[in-house]
Design a protein around this motif. Structure first.
Motif, PDB file in Angstrom:
ATOM      1  N   SER A   1       0.812  -1.089  -0.140  1.00 32.66           N
ATOM      2  CA  SER A   1      -0.047  -0.026   0.014  1.00 32.66           C
ATOM      3  C   SER A   1       0.834   1.196   0.099  1.00 32.66           C
ATOM      4  O   SER A   1       1.100   1.890   1.003  1.00 32.66           O
ATOM      5  N   LYS A   2       1.290   1.583  -1.138  1.00 33.52           N
ATOM      6  CA  LYS A   2       2.247   2.936  -1.323  1.00 33.52           C
ATOM      7  C   LYS A   2       1.409   3.945  -1.367  1.00 33.52           C
ATOM      8  O   LYS A   2       0.315   4.351  -2.079  1.00 33.52           O
ATOM      9  N   ARG A   3       1.861   5.016  -0.717  1.00 30.10           N
ATOM     10  CA  ARG A   3       1.092   6.515  -0.347  1.00 30.10           C
ATOM     11  C   ARG A   3       2.060   7.650  -0.474  1.00 30.10           C
ATOM     12  O   ARG A   3       3.213   7.670  -0.191  1.00 30.10           O
ATOM     13  N   MET A   4       1.276   8.853  -1.212  1.00 32.83           N
ATOM     14  CA  MET A   4       2.006   9.915  -1.140  1.00 32.83           C
ATOM     15  C   MET A   4       0.806  10.937  -0.493  1.00 32.83           C
ATOM     16  O   MET A   4      -0.183  11.233  -0.962  1.00 32.83           O
ATOM     17  N   ILE A   5       1.500  11.802   0.512  1.00 42.45           N
ATOM     18  CA  ILE A   5       0.479  12.499   1.242  1.00 42.45           C
ATOM     19  C   ILE A   5       1.072  13.820   1.386  1.00 42.45           C
ATOM     20  O   ILE A   5       2.220  14.144   1.592  1.00 42.45           O
ATOM     21  N   ILE A   6       0.310  14.767   1.031  1.00 37.88           N
ATOM     22  CA  ILE A   6       0.670  16.292   0.985  1.00 37.88           C
ATOM     23  C   ILE A   6      -0.332  16.837   2.142  1.00 37.88           C
ATOM     24  O   ILE A   6      -1.486  16.874   2.047  1.00 37.88           O
ATOM     25  N   VAL A   7       0.293  17.305   3.131  1.00 36.54           N
ATOM     26  CA  VAL A   7      -0.536  18.012   4.351  1.00 36.54           C
ATOM     27  C   VAL A   7      -1.318  19.260   3.875  1.00 36.54           C
ATOM     28  O   VAL A   7      -0.455  20.345   3.339  1.00 36.54           O
ATOM     29  N   GLY A   8      -2.706  19.261   3.799  1.00 36.83           N
ATOM     30  CA  GLY A   8      -3.204  20.402   3.423  1.00 36.83           C
ATOM     31  C   GLY A   8      -3.856  21.386   4.744  1.00 36.83           C
ATOM     32  O   GLY A   8      -3.280  21.313   5.572  1.00 36.83           O
ATOM     33  N   SER A   9      -4.922  22.203   4.601  1.00 40.53           N
ATOM     34  CA  SER A   9      -5.326  22.822   5.518  1.00 40.53           C
ATOM     35  C   SER A   9      -6.596  23.541   5.391  1.00 40.53           C
ATOM     36  O   SER A   9      -6.825  23.779   3.983  1.00 40.53           O
ATOM     37  N   ILE A  10      -7.260  23.560   6.325  1.00 38.53           N
ATOM     38  CA  ILE A  10      -8.704  24.404   6.161  1.00 38.53           C
ATOM     39  C   ILE A  10      -8.639  25.924   5.903  1.00 38.53           C
ATOM     40  O   ILE A  10      -9.455  26.417   5.225  1.00 38.53           O
ATOM     41  N   THR A  11      -7.399  26.476   6.315  1.00 38.30           N
ATOM     42  CA  THR A  11      -7.271  27.836   5.920  1.00 38.30           C
ATOM     43  C   THR A  11      -7.197  28.249   4.627  1.00 38.30           C
ATOM     44  O   THR A  11      -7.531  29.461   4.085  1.00 38.30           O
ATOM     45  N   GLY A  12      -6.665  27.437   3.779  1.00 36.50           N
ATOM     46  CA  GLY A  12      -6.982  27.622   2.165  1.00 36.50           C
ATOM     47  C   GLY A  12      -8.118  27.288   1.796  1.00 36.50           C
ATOM     48  O   GLY A  12      -8.417  27.365   0.266  1.00 36.50           O
ATOM     49  N   ASN A  13      -8.950  26.624   2.373  1.00 32.24           N
ATOM     50  CA  ASN A  13     -10.417  26.456   2.195  1.00 32.24           C
ATOM     51  C   ASN A  13     -11.360  27.534   2.273  1.00 32.24           C
ATOM     52  O   ASN A  13     -12.068  27.376   3.578  1.00 32.24           O
ATOM     53  N   THR A  14     -12.003  27.979   1.236  1.00 36.15           N
ATOM     54  CA  THR A  14     -12.893  29.131   1.533  1.00 36.15           C
ATOM     55  C   THR A  14     -14.346  28.620   1.620  1.00 36.15           C
ATOM     56  O   THR A  14     -15.097  29.575   1.887  1.00 36.15           O
ATOM     57  N   ASN A  15     -14.552  27.497   1.594  1.00 41.67           N
ATOM     58  CA  ASN A  15     -15.796  26.861   1.763  1.00 41.67           C
ATOM     59  C   ASN A  15     -16.051  26.654   3.385  1.00 41.67           C
ATOM     60  O   ASN A  15     -16.875  25.842   3.749  1.00 41.67           O
ATOM     61  N   THR A  16     -15.091  27.126   4.180  1.00 42.95           N
ATOM     62  CA  THR A  16     -15.192  27.006   5.523  1.00 42.95           C
ATOM     63  C   THR A  16     -15.104  28.267   6.315  1.00 42.95           C
ATOM     64  O   THR A  16     -14.672  29.126   5.831  1.00 42.95           O
ATOM     65  N   LEU A  17     -15.441  28.201   7.639  1.00 45.42           N
ATOM     66  CA  LEU A  17     -15.575  29.231   8.493  1.00 45.42           C
ATOM     67  C   LEU A  17     -14.031  29.903   8.440  1.00 45.42           C
ATOM     68  O   LEU A  17     -13.677  30.960   8.122  1.00 45.42           O
ATOM     69  N   ALA A  18     -12.906  28.918   8.673  1.00 48.03           N
ATOM     70  CA  ALA A  18     -11.526  29.380   9.154  1.00 48.03           C
ATOM     71  C   ALA A  18     -10.970  29.810   7.825  1.00 48.03           C
ATOM     72  O   ALA A  18     -10.330  30.711   7.757  1.00 48.03           O
ATOM     73  N   GLY A  19     -11.455  29.272   6.582  1.00 45.40           N
ATOM     74  CA  GLY A  19     -10.954  29.632   5.345  1.00 45.40           C
ATOM     75  C   GLY A  19     -11.367  30.946   4.642  1.00 45.40           C
ATOM     76  O   GLY A  19     -10.885  31.628   3.863  1.00 45.40           O
TER      77      GLY A  19
ATOM     78  N   PHE B   1     -13.443  11.285   7.891  1.00 44.76           N
ATOM     79  CA  PHE B   1     -14.482  11.240   6.853  1.00 44.76           C
ATOM     80  C   PHE B   1     -13.743  11.963   5.521  1.00 44.76           C
ATOM     81  O   PHE B   1     -12.849  12.854   5.717  1.00 44.76           O
ATOM     82  N   GLU B   2     -14.404  11.854   4.265  1.00 43.64           N
ATOM     83  CA  GLU B   2     -13.862  12.532   3.100  1.00 43.64           C
ATOM     84  C   GLU B   2     -14.314  13.823   3.060  1.00 43.64           C
ATOM     85  O   GLU B   2     -15.822  13.952   3.058  1.00 43.64           O
ATOM     86  N   ASN B   3     -13.594  14.703   2.996  1.00 47.14           N
ATOM     87  CA  ASN B   3     -14.164  16.196   3.114  1.00 47.14           C
ATOM     88  C   ASN B   3     -14.098  16.740   1.907  1.00 47.14           C
ATOM     89  O   ASN B   3     -13.427  16.462   0.722  1.00 47.14           O
ATOM     90  N   GLN B   4     -14.968  17.728   1.472  1.00 51.67           N
ATOM     91  CA  GLN B   4     -15.033  18.365   0.340  1.00 51.67           C
ATOM     92  C   GLN B   4     -14.203  19.827   0.294  1.00 51.67           C
ATOM     93  O   GLN B   4     -13.746  20.453   1.473  1.00 51.67           O
ATOM     94  N   LEU B   5     -13.397  19.960  -0.654  1.00 50.21           N
ATOM     95  CA  LEU B   5     -12.604  21.054  -0.918  1.00 50.21           C
ATOM     96  C   LEU B   5     -13.384  22.156  -1.637  1.00 50.21           C
ATOM     97  O   LEU B   5     -14.469  22.139  -2.255  1.00 50.21           O
ATOM     98  N   SER B   6     -12.750  23.626  -1.401  1.00 48.73           N
ATOM     99  CA  SER B   6     -13.606  24.730  -1.922  1.00 48.73           C
ATOM    100  C   SER B   6     -13.312  24.726  -3.496  1.00 48.73           C
ATOM    101  O   SER B   6     -12.699  23.681  -3.967  1.00 48.73           O
ATOM    102  N   LYS B   7     -14.053  25.483  -3.940  1.00 45.33           N
ATOM    103  CA  LYS B   7     -13.905  25.450  -5.627  1.00 45.33           C
ATOM    104  C   LYS B   7     -12.685  25.881  -5.963  1.00 45.33           C
ATOM    105  O   LYS B   7     -12.579  24.759  -6.860  1.00 45.33           O
ATOM    106  N   GLU B   8     -11.897  26.685  -5.338  1.00 50.21           N
ATOM    107  CA  GLU B   8     -10.502  26.798  -6.025  1.00 50.21           C
ATOM    108  C   GLU B   8      -9.750  25.776  -5.773  1.00 50.21           C
ATOM    109  O   GLU B   8      -8.965  25.381  -6.640  1.00 50.21           O
TER     110      GLU B   8
END
Ligand code: NDP
Length: 314
Positions: free
Chosen positions: A134-152, A286-293
């Protein structure tokens, strides 16, 4: 055999907690890819990791030359690459003026996005060659870049625009911001996180089927106590953790966040590719939604092409 996971920025915060969580399972050898060797070594010892569970290797993401050297040194260890975690980041919310990487890119985007972009592109071949199930590559994201959230939606909001600043070199001559605007350190960080999330999806589209690697991103929760906020004003650093704990309830300890990222590294139930993971208050993923951008496929493709030119891959 044990899996081998490379984690960038494993000398503190989330990266360190993840290294520790993986080492504790006895199933992983962690390559701590860090800019400060001594700090990383001390950090590993301070959380009680045993010598045979980790190797510290030098990587400064603010230098593309260092990224290439890291890849060479990693290959010389002849260890397989089973999982790559792009975790390191800088955040300069109070900077009045931009600072720059060795190659002259604005520091936040240069480190968080361009350094990791080159690293992940170079290491794709190594992941491909690994026989790990099970090979994986992970890039840590953040809520702050997600303008579909309050923090974003806390200004300044992330916005890459038409990438004109990035395309013109992000070197301060035309602009040091991706959208070509005035320098803003907090926005530059958020923009870099949008780039991280777009890159993960573009990697998924280009490579998942062909090489069977799982590509993922995540928002581990607000880890208000990490070094990420080291450059913030003291009052902010004092009030931010209790604010997140009691008001927004988004607070998560470094240990808990490390366990979450460790799940994305190795839990069979988080093996789906192209997903941005988040956790509920009861700590179920859970699988979250990302903002439009942050989920714009056209922009992801353009970002990929412009970034390839900047890091010398095209
Ligand atoms: P920390 O500041 O504690 O850790 C960041 C790590 O990145 C450190 O190990 C640091 O090294 C390393 N780093 C910085 N610049 C470079 C560089 N040029 N080359 C190599 N390594 C570098 O922050 P966090 O643990 O909070 O951040 C980890 C990740 O989590 C980041 O991607 C961040 O965006 C993300 N994140 C954090 C959240 C939070 O609330 N804290 C929320 C959402 C996402 P050194 O120890 O030498 O300084």
């Amino acid at each position: 055999r044990k899996g081998t996971a490379v984690i960038t920025g494993a000398s503190s915060g989330l990266g360190l907690a993840t290294a520790k969580a993986l080492a504790d399972t006895g199933k992983w050898h962690v390559i701590m890819a860090c800019r400060n060797f001594l700090k990383a070594e001390k950090a590993a010892r301070s959380v009680g990791m045993s010598k045979e569970d980790y190797t510290v290797m030098h990587l400064d993401l603010a230098s593309l030359e260092s990224v290439k050297q890291f890849v060479d040194s990693f290959r010389r260890t002849e260890k397989p690459l089973d999982v790559l975690v792009c975790n390191a980041a800088v955040y300069q919310p109070t900077a009045k003026e931009p600072s720059f990487t060795a190659e002259g890119f604005e520091l936040s985007v240069g480190t968080n996005h361009l350094g990791h972009f080159l690293l992940s592109r170079l290491l794709i071949d190594d992941l491909k060659q690994s026989d790990y199930p099970s090979k994986r590559m992970i890039i840590v994201g953040s809520i702050t870049g997600n303008t579909n959230t309050l923090a974003g939606n806390v200004p300044p909001k992330a916005n890459l625009g038409d990438l004109r600043g990035l395309a013109s070199g992000l070197n301060g001559q035309n602009s040091s911001m991706i959208d070509g605007g005035e320098f803003d350190g907090a926005k530059a960080y958020k923009d870099s996180k949008v780039c991280n999330m777009l890159t993960m999806q573009e990697l998924h589209r280009r490579y998942h089927e062909e090489i069977g690697v799982t590509f993922s991103s995540l928002y581990p929760g607000c880890i208000a106590t990490t070094g990420l906020f080291r450059e913030h004003i003291p009052l902010f650093r004092l009030l931010f953790p209790p604010f997140q704990k009691y008001i927004t309830k988004g607070y998560v300890s470094e240990e808990e966040a490390g366990k979450r990222l460790a799940q994305v590294v190795s839990d069979p139930s988080l093996g789906k590719s192209g997903v941005y993971w988040s956790w509920n208050n009861n700590s179920s993923s859970f699988e979250n939604q990302l903002s439009k951008e942050a989920s714009d496929a056209e922009k992801a493709k353009k970002l990929w092409e412009v970034s390839e030119k900047l890091v010398g891959l095209a």
